[in-house]
Motif scaffolding. Structure first.
Motif, PDB file in Angstrom:
ATOM      1  N   VAL A   1       0.876  -1.177   0.000  1.00 14.48           N
ATOM      2  CA  VAL A   1       0.000   0.000   0.000  1.00 14.48           C
ATOM      3  C   VAL A   1       0.917   1.232   0.000  1.00 14.48           C
ATOM      4  CG1 VAL A   1      -1.940   1.148   1.123  1.00 14.48           C
ATOM      5  CG2 VAL A   1      -1.706  -1.350   1.326  1.00 14.48           C
ATOM      6  N   GLY A   2       0.833   2.027  -1.069  1.00 15.79           N
ATOM      7  CA  GLY A   2       1.769   3.134  -1.267  1.00 15.79           C
ATOM      8  C   GLY A   2       1.528   4.313  -0.342  1.00 15.79           C
ATOM      9  N   ILE A   3       2.504   5.184  -0.305  1.00 11.17           N
ATOM     10  CA  ILE A   3       2.527   6.304   0.632  1.00 11.17           C
ATOM     11  C   ILE A   3       1.234   7.144   0.553  1.00 11.17           C
ATOM     12  CG2 ILE A   3       3.820   7.749  -1.041  1.00 11.17           C
ATOM     13  CD1 ILE A   3       5.367   8.824   1.445  1.00 11.17           C
ATOM     14  N   GLY A   4       0.666   7.400   1.698  1.00  9.33           N
ATOM     15  CA  GLY A   4      -0.503   8.279   1.785  1.00  9.33           C
ATOM     16  C   GLY A   4      -1.812   7.689   1.306  1.00  9.33           C
TER      17      GLY A   4
ATOM     18  N   ILE B   1      -1.055  -0.784  -4.386  1.00  4.23           N
ATOM     19  CA  ILE B   1      -1.967   0.362  -4.263  1.00  4.23           C
ATOM     20  C   ILE B   1      -1.092   1.608  -4.341  1.00  4.23           C
ATOM     21  CG2 ILE B   1      -3.732   1.468  -2.836  1.00  4.23           C
ATOM     22  CD1 ILE B   1      -4.422  -1.466  -3.738  1.00  4.23           C
ATOM     23  N   GLY B   2      -1.257   2.402  -5.408  1.00  7.11           N
ATOM     24  CA  GLY B   2      -0.362   3.528  -5.650  1.00  7.11           C
ATOM     25  C   GLY B   2      -0.464   4.615  -4.590  1.00  7.11           C
ATOM     26  N   ALA B   3       0.551   5.472  -4.571  1.00  7.57           N
ATOM     27  CA  ALA B   3       0.594   6.592  -3.629  1.00  7.57           C
ATOM     28  C   ALA B   3      -0.690   7.416  -3.724  1.00  7.57           C
ATOM     29  CB  ALA B   3       1.802   7.462  -3.966  1.00  7.57           C
ATOM     30  N   GLY B   4      -1.249   7.782  -2.606  1.00  7.86           N
ATOM     31  CA  GLY B   4      -2.394   8.687  -2.564  1.00  7.86           C
ATOM     32  C   GLY B   4      -3.723   8.102  -3.003  1.00  7.86           C
TER      33      GLY B   4
ATOM     34  N   TYR C   1      -3.236  -0.361  -8.659  1.00 10.79           N
ATOM     35  CA  TYR C   1      -4.426   0.491  -8.568  1.00 10.79           C
ATOM     36  C   TYR C   1      -4.000   1.899  -8.179  1.00 10.79           C
ATOM     37  CZ  TYR C   1      -7.103  -3.809  -8.734  1.00 10.79           C
ATOM     38  OH  TYR C   1      -7.649  -5.006  -9.144  1.00 10.79           O
ATOM     39  N   VAL C   2      -4.556   2.905  -8.881  1.00 10.91           N
ATOM     40  CA  VAL C   2      -4.268   4.299  -8.522  1.00 10.91           C
ATOM     41  C   VAL C   2      -5.551   5.117  -8.595  1.00 10.91           C
ATOM     42  CG1 VAL C   2      -1.868   4.252  -9.357  1.00 10.91           C
ATOM     43  CG2 VAL C   2      -3.690   4.992 -10.901  1.00 10.91           C
ATOM     44  N   GLY C   3      -5.533   6.288  -7.993  1.00  7.83           N
ATOM     45  CA  GLY C   3      -6.606   7.264  -8.156  1.00  7.83           C
ATOM     46  C   GLY C   3      -7.611   7.294  -7.030  1.00  7.83           C
TER      47      GLY C   3
ATOM     48  N   ILE D   1      -7.984   0.073 -11.519  1.00 10.19           N
ATOM     49  CA  ILE D   1      -6.821  -0.714 -11.959  1.00 10.19           C
ATOM     50  C   ILE D   1      -6.130   0.034 -13.107  1.00 10.19           C
ATOM     51  CG2 ILE D   1      -8.056  -2.176 -13.640  1.00 10.19           C
ATOM     52  CD1 ILE D   1      -6.279  -4.531 -12.361  1.00 10.19           C
ATOM     53  N   ARG D   2      -4.789  -0.009 -13.092  1.00  7.56           N
ATOM     54  CA  ARG D   2      -3.995   0.611 -14.143  1.00  7.56           C
ATOM     55  C   ARG D   2      -3.435  -0.509 -14.997  1.00  7.56           C
ATOM     56  NH1 ARG D   2       0.989   2.698 -15.099  1.00  7.56           N
ATOM     57  NH2 ARG D   2       1.895   1.620 -13.352  1.00  7.56           N
ATOM     58  N   ILE D   3      -3.877  -0.588 -16.259  1.00  9.09           N
ATOM     59  CA  ILE D   3      -3.447  -1.718 -17.106  1.00  9.09           C
ATOM     60  C   ILE D   3      -1.998  -1.474 -17.520  1.00  9.09           C
ATOM     61  CG2 ILE D   3      -4.011  -3.116 -19.135  1.00  9.09           C
ATOM     62  CD1 ILE D   3      -6.459  -2.932 -17.379  1.00  9.09           C
TER      63      ILE D   3
HETATM   64  C1  LIG Z   1       1.644   3.200  -8.716  1.00  6.59           C
HETATM   65  C2  LIG Z   1       3.126   3.135  -9.001  1.00  6.59           C
HETATM   66  C3  LIG Z   1       3.720   1.839  -8.470  1.00  6.59           C
HETATM   67  C4  LIG Z   1       3.280   3.166 -10.525  1.00  6.59           C
HETATM   68  O1  LIG Z   1       4.630   3.125 -10.834  1.00  6.59           O
HETATM   69  P1  LIG Z   1       5.038   2.965 -12.377  1.00  6.59           P
HETATM   70  O2  LIG Z   1       4.455   1.702 -12.931  1.00  6.59           O
HETATM   71  O3  LIG Z   1       6.521   3.133 -12.452  1.00  6.59           O
HETATM   72  O4  LIG Z   1       4.249   4.151 -13.073  1.00  6.59           O
HETATM   73  P2  LIG Z   1       4.807   5.443 -13.828  1.00  6.59           P
HETATM   74  O5  LIG Z   1       5.599   6.289 -12.885  1.00  6.59           O
HETATM   75  O6  LIG Z   1       5.442   4.986 -15.098  1.00  6.59           O
HETATM   76  O7  LIG Z   1       3.463   6.216 -14.148  1.00  6.59           O
HETATM   77  C5  LIG Z   1       2.541   5.742 -15.147  1.00  6.59           C
HETATM   78  C6  LIG Z   1       1.348   6.680 -15.141  1.00  6.59           C
HETATM   79  O8  LIG Z   1       0.581   6.514 -13.932  1.00  6.59           O
HETATM   80  C7  LIG Z   1       0.509   7.748 -13.204  1.00  6.59           C
HETATM   81  N1  LIG Z   1       0.669   7.425 -11.778  1.00  6.59           N
HETATM   82  C8  LIG Z   1       1.706   6.810 -11.197  1.00  6.59           C
HETATM   83  N2  LIG Z   1       1.483   6.681  -9.883  1.00  6.59           N
HETATM   84  C9  LIG Z   1       0.288   7.227  -9.639  1.00  6.59           C
HETATM   85  C10 LIG Z   1      -0.465   7.402  -8.459  1.00  6.59           C
HETATM   86  N3  LIG Z   1      -0.014   6.953  -7.289  1.00  6.59           N
HETATM   87  N4  LIG Z   1      -1.677   7.990  -8.568  1.00  6.59           N
HETATM   88  C11 LIG Z   1      -2.128   8.451  -9.774  1.00  6.59           C
HETATM   89  N5  LIG Z   1      -1.450   8.311 -10.934  1.00  6.59           N
HETATM   90  C12 LIG Z   1      -0.258   7.712 -10.857  1.00  6.59           C
HETATM   91  C13 LIG Z   1       1.692   8.579 -13.735  1.00  6.59           C
HETATM   92  O9  LIG Z   1       1.475   9.955 -13.555  1.00  6.59           O
HETATM   93  C14 LIG Z   1       1.698   8.166 -15.187  1.00  6.59           C
HETATM   94  O10 LIG Z   1       0.664   8.824 -15.846  1.00  6.59           O
HETATM   95  P3  LIG Z   1       0.737   9.182 -17.439  1.00  6.59           P
HETATM   96  O11 LIG Z   1       0.783   7.868 -18.140  1.00  6.59           O
HETATM   97  O12 LIG Z   1      -0.504   9.958 -17.669  1.00  6.59           O
HETATM   98  O13 LIG Z   1       1.982   9.972 -17.611  1.00  6.59           O
HETATM   99  C15 LIG Z   1       3.921   4.303  -8.341  1.00  6.59           C
HETATM  100  O14 LIG Z   1       3.729   5.521  -9.039  1.00  6.59           O
HETATM  101  C16 LIG Z   1       3.553   4.546  -6.896  1.00  6.59           C
HETATM  102  O15 LIG Z   1       2.539   5.152  -6.530  1.00  6.59           O
HETATM  103  N6  LIG Z   1       4.439   4.018  -6.016  1.00  6.59           N
HETATM  104  C17 LIG Z   1       4.304   4.135  -4.590  1.00  6.59           C
HETATM  105  C18 LIG Z   1       5.587   4.678  -3.997  1.00  6.59           C
HETATM  106  C19 LIG Z   1       5.597   4.643  -2.505  1.00  6.59           C
HETATM  107  O16 LIG Z   1       4.589   4.531  -1.858  1.00  6.59           O
HETATM  108  N7  LIG Z   1       6.779   4.732  -1.945  1.00  6.59           N
HETATM  109  C20 LIG Z   1       6.935   4.644  -0.506  1.00  6.59           C
HETATM  110  C21 LIG Z   1       8.026   3.682  -0.183  1.00  6.59           C
HETATM  111  S1  LIG Z   1       8.276   3.552   1.539  1.00  6.59           S
END
Ligand SMILES: CC(C)(COP(=O)(O)OP(=O)(O)OC[C@H]1O[C@@H](n2cnc3c(N)ncnc32)[C@H](O)[C@@H]1OP(=O)(O)O)[C@@H](O)C(=O)NCCC(=O)NCCS
Length: 198
Positions: A155-158, A173-176, A189-191, A196-198
């Motif tokens: 589960v990503g940050i925030g 689960i992406g950040a935020g 998953y983001v947003g 789901i992000r394909i």
């Molecule tokens: C979700 C996640 C894994 C995707 O990583 P990725 O596959 O490398 O994705 P990319 O950075 O290539 O981004 C792809 C697209 O998704 C969007 N995106 C990425 N993360 C997103 C998020 N959390 N919320 C919304 N959109 C997101 C990007 O802006 C990009 O959009 P675009 O295609 O319109 O330009 C990553 O962005 C994330 O959220 N990681 C969590 C990091 C974290 O919590 N770190 C703490 C460690 S302790």
């Protein structure tokens, strides 16, 4: 007697865990890392993954990748549990070996924490949650009451998960992200709300 601990993984996560070990009055005797040598944070890198078990002490797997951490923790050694002194953990919550609960995190009553779980800085786990083995809750994650997160999900940050939601194993689960419904299919998953992000 103070515990002597070797930390597996000498990166940023490992250094945060080292700080928690010391704050608890225990001793970091070194790191183990496949890609580093010399000294990290004043402690020697004593060897590589193959050296786990060679030293008679506690070990802590400070590896962010959930599947890798699970694999490493299959080894039969004494696993240390790292709870930051500022973390608030309800009295009825058992914290298994190999778990880290970082600064200002909160775990409320009735929650169950699996093996090798990371509850990162200021994450909150409300009442009656079930956190599966090797899950990582990143900094500032908030889980409402009666949430279930299955094995190895990150589960990503925030990110926020509302009450009574279940998330399947091996999901990201992406950040935020705000998760407002069950997630049953593994994926990223983001947003707001989560999609789901394909
Ligand atoms: C979700 C996640 C894994 C995707 O990583 P990725 O596959 O490398 O994705 P990319 O950075 O290539 O981004 C792809 C697209 O998704 C969007 N995106 C990425 N993360 C997103 C998020 N959390 N919320 C919304 N959109 C997101 C990007 O802006 C990009 O959009 P675009 O295609 O319109 O330009 C990553 O962005 C994330 O959220 N990681 C969590 C990091 C974290 O919590 N770190 C703490 C460690 S302790």
């Amino acid at each position: 007697m103070n515990k002597k601990v070797i930390i597996i993984g000498a990166g940023g996560h490992g250094r945060v865990v080292a700080d928690i070990v010391r704050l608890n009055g225990d001793e970091v005797i070194g790191f183990i890392d496949d890609n580093k040598t010399g000294f990290v944070n004043g402690c020697e890198v004593l060897g590589t993954i193959k050296d786990i078990g060679k030293f008679d002490c506690y070990y802590f797997a400070a590896i962010g990748d959930n599947a890798t951490r699970q694999k490493i923790m299959e080894k039969d050694v004494k696993w240390y549990t790292a709870i930051h002194p500022s973390a608030v953990v309800a009295k009825d919550v058992e914290v298994p070996n190999g778990v880290v609960i970082m600064a200002n995190a909160v775990v409320n009553p009735g929650s169950v924490i699996g093996k090798g779980v990371i509850i990162n800085t200021a994450a909150t786990v409300d009442h009656d949650n079930v956190i599966g083995d090797f899950v990582h809750l990143s900094p500032g994650v908030h889980l409402a009451g009666t949430v279930t997160i299955k094995e190895r999900t990150w589960v990503g940050i925030g990110a926020i998960v509302i009450n009574n939601v279940t998330i399947c194993s091996d999901a990201m689960i992406g950040a935020g992200t705000v998760v407002a419904k069950d997630i049953t299919e593994c994926g990223t998953y983001v947003g707001v709300p989560a999609r789901i992000r394909i």
